[in-house]
Write a protein that holds these residues in place. Structure first.
Motif, PDB file in Angstrom:
ATOM      1  N   SER A  61      31.060   1.711  27.167  1.00 16.70           N
ATOM      2  CA  SER A  61      30.100   0.832  26.498  1.00 16.70           C
ATOM      3  C   SER A  61      30.837  -0.276  25.747  1.00 16.70           C
ATOM      4  O   SER A  61      30.215  -1.090  25.092  1.00 16.70           O
ATOM      5  N   SER A  62      32.170  -0.286  25.828  1.00 10.92           N
ATOM      6  CA  SER A  62      32.959  -1.223  25.041  1.00 10.92           C
ATOM      7  C   SER A  62      32.898  -2.628  25.643  1.00 10.92           C
ATOM      8  O   SER A  62      33.327  -2.836  26.770  1.00 10.92           O
ATOM      9  N   PRO A  63      32.342  -3.601  24.901  1.00 13.06           N
ATOM     10  CA  PRO A  63      32.260  -4.973  25.424  1.00 13.06           C
ATOM     11  C   PRO A  63      33.630  -5.546  25.765  1.00 13.06           C
ATOM     12  O   PRO A  63      33.801  -6.155  26.824  1.00 13.06           O
ATOM     13  N   SER A  64      34.613  -5.283  24.894  1.00 13.23           N
ATOM     14  CA  SER A  64      35.917  -5.907  25.153  1.00 13.23           C
ATOM     15  C   SER A  64      36.546  -5.321  26.409  1.00 13.23           C
ATOM     16  O   SER A  64      37.100  -6.047  27.243  1.00 13.23           O
TER      17      SER A  64
ATOM     18  N   LYS B   8      13.624   0.528  37.622  1.00 10.29           N
ATOM     19  CA  LYS B   8      14.914   0.073  37.088  1.00 10.29           C
ATOM     20  C   LYS B   8      15.398   1.057  36.029  1.00 10.29           C
ATOM     21  O   LYS B   8      14.583   1.734  35.392  1.00 10.29           O
ATOM     22  N   PRO B   9      16.710   1.163  35.892  1.00 14.63           N
ATOM     23  CA  PRO B   9      17.225   2.074  34.867  1.00 14.63           C
ATOM     24  C   PRO B   9      17.011   1.503  33.469  1.00 14.63           C
ATOM     25  O   PRO B   9      17.253   0.316  33.241  1.00 14.63           O
ATOM     26  N   VAL B  10      16.487   2.331  32.576  1.00 15.90           N
ATOM     27  CA  VAL B  10      16.381   1.954  31.164  1.00 15.90           C
ATOM     28  C   VAL B  10      16.736   3.180  30.331  1.00 15.90           C
ATOM     29  O   VAL B  10      16.627   4.308  30.792  1.00 15.90           O
ATOM     30  N   ASP B  11      17.184   2.940  29.115  1.00 19.14           N
ATOM     31  CA  ASP B  11      17.362   4.046  28.168  1.00 19.14           C
ATOM     32  C   ASP B  11      16.095   4.162  27.338  1.00 19.14           C
ATOM     33  O   ASP B  11      15.595   3.153  26.811  1.00 19.14           O
ATOM     34  N   ALA B  12      15.550   5.376  27.264  1.00 15.60           N
ATOM     35  CA  ALA B  12      14.354   5.615  26.456  1.00 15.60           C
ATOM     36  C   ALA B  12      14.760   6.320  25.171  1.00 15.60           C
ATOM     37  O   ALA B  12      15.401   7.362  25.212  1.00 15.60           O
ATOM     38  N   LEU B  13      14.417   5.706  24.025  1.00 14.89           N
ATOM     39  CA  LEU B  13      14.822   6.273  22.735  1.00 14.89           C
ATOM     40  C   LEU B  13      13.607   6.865  22.037  1.00 14.89           C
ATOM     41  O   LEU B  13      12.729   6.124  21.585  1.00 14.89           O
TER      42      LEU B  13
ATOM     43  N   PRO C 115      20.144  -0.311  29.773  1.00 16.89           N
ATOM     44  CA  PRO C 115      21.192   0.699  29.628  1.00 16.89           C
ATOM     45  C   PRO C 115      22.384   0.166  28.852  1.00 16.89           C
ATOM     46  O   PRO C 115      22.800  -0.973  29.059  1.00 16.89           O
ATOM     47  N   VAL C 116      22.871   0.991  27.937  1.00 11.43           N
ATOM     48  CA  VAL C 116      23.993   0.575  27.100  1.00 11.43           C
ATOM     49  C   VAL C 116      25.321   0.698  27.854  1.00 11.43           C
ATOM     50  O   VAL C 116      26.171  -0.187  27.817  1.00 11.43           O
ATOM     51  N   ALA C 117      25.467   1.801  28.609  1.00 13.26           N
ATOM     52  CA  ALA C 117      26.720   2.015  29.331  1.00 13.26           C
ATOM     53  C   ALA C 117      26.777   1.125  30.560  1.00 13.26           C
ATOM     54  O   ALA C 117      25.785   0.972  31.270  1.00 13.26           O
ATOM     55  N   ALA C 118      27.960   0.521  30.787  1.00 15.09           N
ATOM     56  CA  ALA C 118      28.140  -0.349  31.951  1.00 15.09           C
ATOM     57  C   ALA C 118      28.049   0.493  33.223  1.00 15.09           C
ATOM     58  O   ALA C 118      28.483   1.632  33.254  1.00 15.09           O
TER      59      ALA C 118
ATOM     60  N   ARG D  47      29.662   0.680  21.779  1.00 16.94           N
ATOM     61  CA  ARG D  47      28.255   0.508  21.406  1.00 16.94           C
ATOM     62  C   ARG D  47      27.581   1.861  21.244  1.00 16.94           C
ATOM     63  O   ARG D  47      27.971   2.850  21.871  1.00 16.94           O
ATOM     64  N   ALA D  48      26.598   1.875  20.361  1.00 16.19           N
ATOM     65  CA  ALA D  48      25.863   3.102  20.090  1.00 16.19           C
ATOM     66  C   ALA D  48      24.697   3.245  21.058  1.00 16.19           C
ATOM     67  O   ALA D  48      24.442   2.361  21.875  1.00 16.19           O
ATOM     68  N   PHE D  49      23.954   4.346  20.932  1.00 12.08           N
ATOM     69  CA  PHE D  49      22.826   4.633  21.853  1.00 12.08           C
ATOM     70  C   PHE D  49      21.817   3.497  21.877  1.00 12.08           C
ATOM     71  O   PHE D  49      21.154   3.279  22.876  1.00 12.08           O
ATOM     72  N   ASP D  50      21.706   2.767  20.763  1.00  7.78           N
ATOM     73  CA  ASP D  50      20.708   1.691  20.715  1.00  7.78           C
ATOM     74  C   ASP D  50      21.351   0.326  20.930  1.00  7.78           C
ATOM     75  O   ASP D  50      20.736  -0.702  20.682  1.00  7.78           O
ATOM     76  N   GLY D  51      22.608   0.343  21.353  1.00 13.35           N
ATOM     77  CA  GLY D  51      23.275  -0.912  21.658  1.00 13.35           C
ATOM     78  C   GLY D  51      24.094  -1.469  20.522  1.00 13.35           C
ATOM     79  O   GLY D  51      24.941  -2.344  20.734  1.00 13.35           O
ATOM     80  N   THR D  52      23.882  -0.980  19.312  1.00 12.10           N
ATOM     81  CA  THR D  52      24.630  -1.483  18.162  1.00 12.10           C
ATOM     82  C   THR D  52      26.135  -1.304  18.383  1.00 12.10           C
ATOM     83  O   THR D  52      26.582  -0.231  18.768  1.00 12.10           O
ATOM     84  N   ALA D  53      26.883  -2.366  18.161  1.00  9.62           N
ATOM     85  CA  ALA D  53      28.323  -2.318  18.407  1.00  9.62           C
ATOM     86  C   ALA D  53      29.082  -2.032  17.116  1.00  9.62           C
ATOM     87  O   ALA D  53      28.605  -2.335  16.018  1.00  9.62           O
TER      88      ALA D  53
END
Lengths: 453, 172, 924
Positions: C149-152, C190-195, C340-343, C421-427
């Motif tokens: 999930s790491s942007p860098s 489509k894939p989505v994360d459901a929270l 989805p948060v994970a690439a 990034r966290a489950f909700d996308g927060t980095a």
């Protein structure tokens, strides 16, 4: 004991000289009998095992034992209670029956007291081995530490510490006081220089002057009067070690008398176990007669019944009251991991001895067997009281088990070997009967030496 | 002490002889016997019984000291909250106080005995008396001190002569 | 003993090896001049803690953490209250990462063929390769990572694929959530994360749900979930009602008011029936022979439109996830859908195929261990042999390291810069917490090596990645992010989803497998996929339901065990249709579905270090890429041998004793259960503070975070399997688990038990040397130095919370000296120890308050267990303060003292367990 038609306390045909020969020469004879060597060797071997076990204990820690959480106490405590109980028998015989002026005591009190001595020594070691940090046992002494902190005087364990201290010290003094005149007798009979010097020093210059005898009698009487309540208190306090806790199966008001009964029972059993073979090996049938065995057996039976009462009350009260924890623990004792120790105690301490009511059955070997059974049974009772209240108490989540290890057993048998070794040394080098007391109870006409001059 | 010594083979004769000497007004007599002979009490000097007093005193001292020790340690010197119990909860102090009392009394009795009996004594002159080694076994000795004002060797000898005993002058 | 001695020796060897590496070469190539410090560095006081924010990355997802530093080294991890995935809580694996950092078993040298190799050999080999790749565009170059999930790192990978178009990146996550994504595809296309938003959920239906135990964000979910379960107790709003349908127990199932244990095959049918009942599917789904409760549950769900939600665990089939999506859609469930948060990347199967075909010349494996956890059918080990140059980056010399051409020691996530990034996308930006303890390398550094980047710096990489995303003063923003531990406004936006019209028809037919025995392969609650297997804390932490340590077992329902004639601790061989078999001890576990055997993954490590090697059995050998979670065609053979299991709880029920009190929400007690009992003793005057604790049994989910946190905070040693078996585990706070007496479908009751700090403490009275006494704040303090070890206190403690050092456990613990908490005494052999209410923390706040000449404010002093607890079940504070949270908790009529009839007057009390059953339903 009036029920018993009196056999003589001493067989006829004895006089001052025969007593001295019987008692004194056993010590001074140059040749050591084979049975002694045999017994002593075995005892020393077990002492060696004991030293080994203790060494490893100090190196590795108490973790080598089977103890755990919840069963944080194990063999060490059971052994302690067992040994101190055995010890008490000797004190009861020599002190209590001295006060009651029972003539029969004179023939067995020396053996009983000496047994007490070594049993008490074995007992005194156990609580120290038991400690997680044995090197700091002295922190129980009433001396403030560098921070000015005292021991905690409300703890039953501290009471116990003082009780052992008093009991062991008093036992040694009482024993030596009684031994003094006989040491003089042996000194005066001694032929070799070595024994003359040894017993000369030991006798401390006793002459048997009337003045000394008067003081001796008074001192011995006083000590006896003190020893009797002391031994009762020691056992009551040992009982408090348990009933001072709040655990089901421990928190009981009857533990003090309960423990005293058990202690005296095991004490008498041990004395019987020692006296019966000794009178044979030392040809002491003249002094230790059937009368003594009958009396000891009678007291054994008495204590056995008293103990039965305690067992019964202990088993009954939980079901009389409504404490569910007490009930559960009692049921665990009936049927749990350690039920064998519970029923073992019942059968060996209460059931088996009863056959000795039949006087025809009082054969030496059978008495020995029963007595040995009681000694074993009392140990079972101790370990049962220690383990069965601990491994399943209040919160089921914390229930556990207790599985002794080899090292537990080595400590137990090793300590027995050590006590035995000490007792063998006593047999060889000290008068096993109180000669002067036997002379005192000789019928007046025979109170003379062999040749009238 | 020195004077006349008599060796008896039986207790009865010894007691009787002691009685006669006493009648003759002799006070400074000592007997040496293999076991305590209570019958002699009436004829021989009777020291005052201070041992019981000593023991009793030691016991009381131990009891008081035991209580004081615990009270001072638990309530004065370093009071702590132990399981919510009051610092000076005296019932909890009884067992230790009792044990200390008994220990004190027993020790006092033991030491007191040796002190009063003049033991340990590396040298007992009486032991040089010929045949005295049997005093601890099957012989009974009477020694009359010549320092006794009523002492006259002849009289004493004649009194003792009336008994089955061996009379010897005694000089350490 | 002997086994202890052996382990101890190996650990020492490992330790010395690691320390050698530590003292040897530093991390950076350029040697730096070290200057000994004379004056204290600004902002640091000896003995005072400093706190640095970072994050823990688990299975690719970040959870915010704050590390407590003492004398410039991290000693304790806490959750970051500002981070959405933590909210201040931290679970056991997170706590364990600190121990991982100091693990003497960490790899400390480049290896080639098992021999220590020169780094330059690897550098030269790659330089060679780079020349070739620059010509052929990176043909034959493959990179394998875990879920990312790491942007860098993603940016770096993107750049790399630009540089070498022919190179490929694959990702392998042994505990993947692919089924969730597949289910979303089935439902929404489509894939989505459901929270799930449990704070808004009146009704919750969990399908073997990991929402409060393991799912990304589970700590945050648990916080909301717990609050709603505590509602009746605190009188704040409406208590939620929870249903659970599952084949093997989950924490959510344990907390449920109705739990239905079904075989996996039955679960989908039940869910279809429910879907039909709430108009989320065709009527024929209702089925004819559905159990009676299905309709009742469906009615309850439908009756709470907009406030009812369904959550399914990642091991469930895509179909079940699709059904869950549909039901949630029909119910207007309180969920957030986000991209989805994970690439996303092609998986291991494709890579393995290429490797078998010899298409892969160079393989860079970053932080994953396929040689251990790749599904058996992929034959990864064989495939790896066909790769000319394979390079593995790992913290330990693991199974893959032994096969790869090169093994490179990896830096711990606390030793270098990165982001996640966290489950909700927060980095979150991960800052290095300590100078690397081993001469290791990071994943970005390895990628930079492939790219040929000169003097690469991870810090620059992360900064460059984020610099593009802010306008204005980057430096200020950057330091703000680091301080807070969160990158502002990076939470993912809602993704619009609509249910596919052809959803019902597109749904694959339910599998009609009527197998007598189904084997479920599930992640271990604490070891997860086994990456942390060398962590003694996690190995020795009792599993929530089994209370098992140091082993995995074949969990089997009592009925099934009876049918197969198997008893607990009997060794069984379990095989998948003729495939490899795994041998491990059976354990009868109430709550298992009939005919279902559950095995934990993460055990049977063949290579990782002295602590983890050979612990348990590797159930992973039963996994196949097509069905990684389940084996329907499994066989089980009893071997007749037995193998003792190290459990910390021997007796499983309350035996009708009043221990965990339970009330139905409909008939709660109005007044306190028992008034204060009379005492013989005059009360002691209260001190400035009267510390006390309240534990809410209704909101305790049994996750064990408190035990782990306590172990980390209080220097509690690891004792090992053999000692645990002998009843000598040292945990100061244990979580008791009782099965309710309903044998058919027992519910679990969890009860955390720390020291009760009784006011009339039985332990103190029996200690002959004043080693345990009361202080003026009413704490039952343990004076280690004064203890002689009579152990009477342990006997006399009715709660059995005292622990004894039967051996010198601390001395035998392999962790290096620098890793212990300097604020807490390390206990020696032969002394007793127990929970202290974290007295060191109390003193710290006391000192601070005295310095500022103010009273201690409520919540200023937190115990470790309280701070880690995800559901805020534990509250600690000053009973003298009428406004304190703990006083409020204790005021509740539900509050009671454990074993109060003993009148020990505990300072720790419990709020009774509250249930909210559905009157329509009898079973479950």
């Amino acid at each position: 004991m009036t029920a018993i038609e009196p056999a003589p306390v001493m067989l006829p045909g004895q006089d001052l000289a025969t007593i001295d020969r019987a008692v004194g020469d056993a010590v001074l004879r140059p040749a050591t009998p084979l049975w002694w060597w045999g017994g002593f060797t075995i005892a020393v071997a077990f002492t060696g095992l004991f030293i080994l076990a203790v060494e490893y204990l100090f190196i590795a820690g108490v973790g080598i034992w089977g103890i755990d959480i919840p069963v944080a106490w194990g063999f060490a405590i059971a052994n302690y209670v067992w040994w101190i109980g055995i010890a008490s028998g000797g004190t009861i015989i020599s002190a209590l029956f001295y006060l009651t002026q029972s003539e029969w005591r004179s023939a067995v009190n020396r053996i009983a007291e000496s047994m007490t001595l070594f049993a008490a020594a074995a007992a005194a070691i156990m609580p120290i081995l038991h400690l997680g940090r044995p090197s700091f046992f002295y922190w129980l002494f009433p001396i403030p530490n560098t921070m000015g902190l005292w021991p905690q005087f409300k703890s039953p364990l501290l009471w116990d510490f003082f009780a052992i201290l008093a009991y062991v010290t008093a036992s040694v003094l009482f024993w030596f006081l009684g031994l003094l005149p006989d040491l003089a007798m042996v000194r005066d009979r001694a032929t070799t220089r070595g024994s003359r010097v040894f017993y000369g020093i030991a006798a401390m210059g006793w002459t048997g002057s009337h003045r000394q005898w008067r003081l001796h009698k008074s001192a011995y009487g006083l000590l006896a009067a003190l020893m009797a309540p002391l031994v009762i208190s020691v056992h009551s306090i040992v009982g408090l070690d348990f009933s001072g806790g709040l655990l089901p199966g421990w928190h009981s008001t009857q533990f003090s008398p309960f423990f005293v009964f058990g202690a005296v029972l095991s004490g008498f059993a041990t004395v019987l176990l020692l006296v019966i073979p000794l009178r044979r090996l030392y040809r002491l049938e003249a002094f230790i007669t059937q009368r003594h065995l009958d009396l000891l057996v009678t007291f054994l039976l008495l204590c056995s019944l008293l103990l039965a009462y305690s067992y019964f009350i202990d088993a009954l009260l939980p079901f009389y009251g409504d404490d569910k924890f007490e009930r559960a623990t009692q049921l665990h004792r009936f049927t749990g991991d350690w039920a064998w120790s519970y029923w073992g105690a019942w059968s060996l301490n209460v059931v088996a001895p009863q056959i000795l009511w039949v006087r025809a059955l009082r054969r030496d070997w059978l008495i020995c067997l029963i007595a040995f059974g009681v000694v074993v049974g009392m140990w079972l009772e101790r370990i049962m009281l220690v383990a069965s209240s601990l491994y399943e108490d209040f919160l089921p989540s914390s229930w556990g088990h207790y599985v002794p290890t080899l090292w537990d057993w080595l400590i137990l048998f090793g300590s027995a070997g050590m006590a035995a070794a000490g007792f063998f040394l006593f047999l060889r080098y000290l008068p096993v009967l109180a000669a002067y007391e036997l002379k005192e109870i000789l019928p007046p006409p025979s109170r003379h030496g062999e040749s009238q001059g | 002490m020195s004077g006349l010594a008599a060796e008896f083979a039986a207790e009865a004769a010894l007691v009787e002889a002691a009685g006669r000497l006493r009648q003759a007004g002799l006070r400074r007599i000592e007997a040496y016997t293999p076991y305590p002979v209570e019958a002699l009490d009436d004829f021989l000097p009777r020291p005052r019984a201070i041992l019981p007093v000593l023991v009793f005193a030691a016991g009381i001292l131990g009891l008081a000291g035991g209580f004081l020790l615990q009270w001072y340690g638990a309530a004065v010197s370093y009071p702590l909250d132990i399981g919510g119990r009051p610092p000076a909860s005296w019932p909890a102090f009884i067992p230790i106080a009792f044990e200390i009392a008994v220990l004190g009394a027993v020790t006092a009795g033991f030491i007191g005995f040796f002190a009063l009996a003049g033991l340990p004594a590396p040298y007992q002159p009486i032991a040089l008396l010929p045949g005295f080694e049997r005093a601890s076994q099957d012989r009974f000795f009477l020694v009359v001190d010549e320092a006794d004002p009523r002492f006259a060797a002849a009289d004493v000898a004649s009194i003792l002569g009336g008994f089955p005993c061996r009379v010897v002058p005694w000089r350490p | 003993m002997t086994e202890f001695g052996r382990r101890h020796l190996m650990q020492l060897v490992a330790a010395s090896a690691a320390l050698a590496g530590l003292s040897g070469c530093g991390p950076s190539e350029t040697p730096e001049k070290m200057t000994p410090r004379v004056d204290q560095a600004p902002g640091e006081t000896a003995g005072e803690a400093s706190y640095v924010a970072t994050a823990v990355v688990q299975e690719g997802f970040a959870t915010g953490a704050i590390l407590q530093h003492r004398m410039a080294r991290p000693v304790k991890l806490e959750g970051n209250p500002d981070h959405p995935a933590s909210l201040g809580a931290a679970d056991a694996p997170m706590q364990g990462t600190v121990l991982d950092l100091y693990d003497p078993g960490r790899s400390a040298a480049v290896l080639s063929g098992g021999q220590i190799a020169d780094w330059n050999r690897l550098a030269l080999a790659l330089a060679e390769k780079r020349r070739q790749w620059s010509k052929d565009g990176g043909t034959g170059l493959r990179i394998l990572t875990g879920s990312i999930s790491s942007p860098s790192l993603a940016a770096q990978l993107a750049a790399l694929s630009q540089q070498y178009p022919a190179a490929r990146w694959h990702s392998w996550e042994p505990l993947s959530r692919d089924n969730v994504a597949a289910g979303a595809r089935l439902a929404f296309g489509k894939p989505v994360d459901a929270l799930p938003q449990f704070d808004k959920a009146d009704i919750v239906l969990g399908i073997e749900s990991d929402a409060i135990s393991a799912a990304p964000g589970h700590l945050a979910f648990a916080r909301a979930f717990g609050a709603r379960r505590r509602a009746a107790e605190t009188g704040s709003g409406k208590m939620s009602r929870v249903y659970a349908i599952e084949a093997t127990p989950t924490l959510l199932g344990a907390a449920a008011d109705h739990r239905f244990a079904l075989k996996p095959a039955e679960i989908e049918l039940a869910l279809r029936a429910i879907a039909a009942a709430v108009d989320a599917g065709p009527a024929e789904w209702r089925g004819s022979e559905r159990p009676g409760w299905v309709d009742a549950v469906a009615r309850d769900l439908a009756a709470h439109h907009g406030a009812a939600l369904v959550h399914a665990g990642p091991e469930q089939s895509p179909a079940i996830h699709a059904l869950a999506c549909a039901i949630n859609a029909a119910l207007g469930a309180p969920l957030r859908h986000i991209e989805p948060v994970a690439a996303d990347a092609p998986g291991l199967a494709e890579l393995a195929a290429e490797m078998h075909d010899g298409k892969v010349e160079t393989l860079l494996i970053l932080g994953v261990n396929p040689a251990y956890d790749a599904p058996a059918d992929l034959g990864f080990v064989e495939a790896l042999k066909r790769v000319a140059l394979s390079i593995e980056l790992a913290t330990h010399v693991d199974e893959t390291a032994q096969l790869a051409t090169f093994h490179v020691p990896a830096l711990h996530m606390f030793e270098d810069w990165s982001d996640a990034r966290a489950f909700d996308g927060t980095a979150t930006i991960l800052q290095p917490q300590i100078r690397p303890l081993v001469p290791g390398h990071s994943a970005p550094a390895m990628l930079a090596l492939l790219a040929g980047t000169q003097d690469f710096s991870a810090r620059d990489l992360v900064q460059d990645t984020w610099r593009q995303r802010v306008s204005g003063d980057f430096a200020a923003a950057w330091s703000g992010w680091l301080r807070k531990g969160v990158v502002d406004n990076t939470a993912a936006a809602d993704a619009a989803v609509t249910l596919r019209r052809d959803f019902a028809t597109a749904l694959p037919k339910p599998a009609q497998t009527a197998s007598a025995l189904t084997v479920l392969l599930r992640p271990d609650p604490f070891l997860r996929d086994g990456a942390q297997a060398n962590n003694g804390w996690l190995q020795e932490l009792p599993r929530p339901f089994t209370r098992l340590t140091w082993d995995n077992a074949a969990l089997i329902a009592p009925a099934t065990a009876g049918r197969l004639g198997i008893a607990s601790e009997e060794l069984v061989d379990i095989a998948r249709g003729g495939g490899k078999k795994v041998r491990l001890a059976a354990m009868v576990l109430p709550g298992q579905a009939e005919g279902v055997v559950t095995l934990s993954l993460g055990y049977g490590r063949r290579a990782i270090g002295a602590v983890g090697e050979g612990v348990g059995s590797d159930a992973g050998v039963l996994r196949v890429s097509t069905a990684p979670w389940q084996a329907d065609d499994a066989t089980l053979h009893a071997t007749g041998q037995t193998y003792p299991l190290a459990t910390t709880q021997q007796h499983q029920t309350m035996d009708g004793r009043d221990i965990v009190r339970t009330f139905s929400v409909d008939d709660l007690p109005k007044a306190a259960a028992a008034p204060e009992r009379a005492s013989l003793y005059p009360p002691y005057p209260k001190g400035d503070n009267a510390w006390g604790m309240a534990i809410s049994l209704g909101s305790c989910i049994g996750c064990g975070a408190c035990t782990a946190a306590c172990q980390a905070e209080n220097n509690i040693p690891v004792v090992g399997r053999e000692q645990v078996m002998r009843g000598r585990a040292m945990h100061w706070i244990r979580v008791d688990r009782y099965w309710s007496d309903d044998v058919a479908n027992p519910g679990a009751r969890f009860q955390p038990v720390p020291c009760m700090h009784c006011e009339d403490a039985p332990c103190e009275v029996v200690c002959p040397v004043d080693a345990t006494v009361h202080d003026t704040d009413g704490l039952n303090v343990m004076v280690y130095n004064r203890c002689v070890g009579t152990r009477f206190c342990a006997n006399n403690c009715p709660y059995k919370v005292r622990r004894f050092n039967f051996f010198g456990y601390s001395g035998r613990d392999p962790r290096p000296a620098m890793s212990w908490n300097p604020d807490v005494t390390v206990r020696d052999r032969g002394v007793m120890e127990k929970c202290t209410y974290c007295i060191q923390r109390i003193r710290e706040t006391k000192i601070a308050a005295d310095r500022d000449n103010r009273p201690i404010t409520d919540g200023e002093a937190k115990t470790a267990c309280q701070q880690a607890c995800p559901t805020e079940a534990i509250v600690f504070g000053d009973l003298n303060d009428a406004e304190s949270a703990v006083r409020k908790r204790k005021a509740s009529p539900l509050d009671y003292a454990l074993l109060e009839e003993l009148n020990t007057r505990p300072r720790t009390t419990y709020a009774a367990h509250v249930r909210n059953p559905n009157p329509e339903i009898k079973e479950g």
